[in-house]
Design an enzyme around this catalytic site. Structure first.
Site, short mmCIF file in Angstrom:
data_model
loop_
_atom_site.label_atom_id
_atom_site.label_comp_id
_atom_site.label_asym_id
_atom_site.label_seq_id
_atom_site.Cartn_x
_atom_site.Cartn_y
_atom_site.Cartn_z
CB CYS A 175 -0.95 -0.07 1.19
SG CYS A 175 -2.11 1.31 1.32
CG ASP A 222 -6.57 -1.30 -5.15
OD1 ASP A 222 -7.26 -0.29 -4.94
OD2 ASP A 222 -5.40 -1.43 -4.75
CG HIS A 253 -5.83 -1.38 -1.39
ND1 HIS A 253 -4.85 -0.91 -2.24
CD2 HIS A 253 -5.50 -0.95 -0.15
CE1 HIS A 253 -3.97 -0.21 -1.53
NE2 HIS A 253 -4.34 -0.23 -0.26
#
Length: 285
Positions: A175, A222, A253
């Site tokens: 991330c 995502d 995600h």
């Protein structure tokens, strides 16, 4: 779970969306504030499930370390195989929740796979990652992007100096950390391998600076992050950067984070991790 709820939570964790605004919008999606509050624990991180490899596992050694950053003393969590020797070194870069039990566990997983692994704490200048989620979000919002990137470059420099390092360097990030892994590939010519998980891509103009091999992992659902894939892949091809790109259909995600109950995808996570370990072993041999 309704994809709109997961998308809203993603917006909450990645944008300056205040908690009260998030809860009101969640209540609209779930039908009531009571249902929203009942849904919240299903979305939030559960560190009770963070440890898959114990910190006292005899196969590895762990320690807390410090090293010079660009503008502060950096803190980090380090893990390595128990046997004496030199090992390829990998920086593990956390999500926008800081250095937490999950990232420490990921660091131990890399040690068990034969790497000298270091997870720096991006919030070191503030005393380290706090336990309060709201405070973590606030601190991340105040980070200086350039200084923060320099601090992670310094982590690579630190790993070069350790007597248990072969000097061959890699990076794995998730991330926020995936975006940082991309930035390290751009800004550190000594990096041999970079593995960003669902991380924001670098500017296409910066891609020719990359000297590392890159392995990219994305969740098929995502949409926010995946919007940047085509331009990044085109730039990698034009620059002749060796890369592998994997999109895991049906995965969210943060699909690799096994402490995130509604987003963790066991099949995708295990496949992505096996690919990561093979890639790092190949490139850092």
């Amino acid at each position: 779970m309704d994809q709109r709820i997961i998308n809203l939570f993603d917006e909450y964790t990645h944008k300056p969306l205040k908690r009260d605004v998030f809860l009101k919008r969640l209540a609209k999606l779930t039908g009531s504030m009571a249902t929203a509050l009942a849904t919240l624990p299903l979305l939030e991180i559960n560190y009770a499930k963070a440890e898959t490899i114990g910190s006292q596992d005899e196969r590895i050694k762990t320690e807390s370390v410090t090293f010079p950053g660009a503008d502060t003393t950096m803190k980090g969590y380090l893990a390595r195989p128990a046997a004496a020797g030199k090992y390829p070194a990998v920086v593990v870069i956390h999500e926008n929740r800081g250095l937490n039990p999950h990232i420490e566990d990921v660091t131990r997983r890399l040690a068990l796979a034969g790497f000298l692994a270091l997870a720096p704490d991006a919030l070191s200048a503030s005393g380290g990652t706090p336990t309060d989620e709201a405070q973590i979000r606030d601190l991340f919002g105040k980070l200086d992007p350039q200084k923060t990137r320099e601090n992670f470059v310094k982590a690579l420099d630190y790993l070069k100096t350790r007597p248990d390092s072969t000097g061959k360097l890699g990076a794995v990030g998730f991330c926020w950390g995936g975006a940082m892994a991309n930035q390290l590939a751009v800004h550190d010519a000594d990096l041999k391998a970079s593995v960003p998980f669902y991380g924001r891509q670098p500017d296409a103009a910066d891609v020719p600076k990359i000297k590392a091999a890159v392995q990219l992992h994305y969740g098929g659902l995502d949409e926010r992050v995946n919007a940047g894939i085509p331009a990044y892949e085109e730039a990698l091809k034009k620059a002749g950067v060796p890369y592998e790109l994997y999109v895991y259909e049906g995965a969210q995600h943060a699909f690799h984070n096994d402490t995130a109950p509604t987003r963790y995808n066991e099949a995708a996570a295990k496949l992505a991790w096996s690919r990561t370990i093979k890639f790092l072993k190949d490139k850092l041999a």
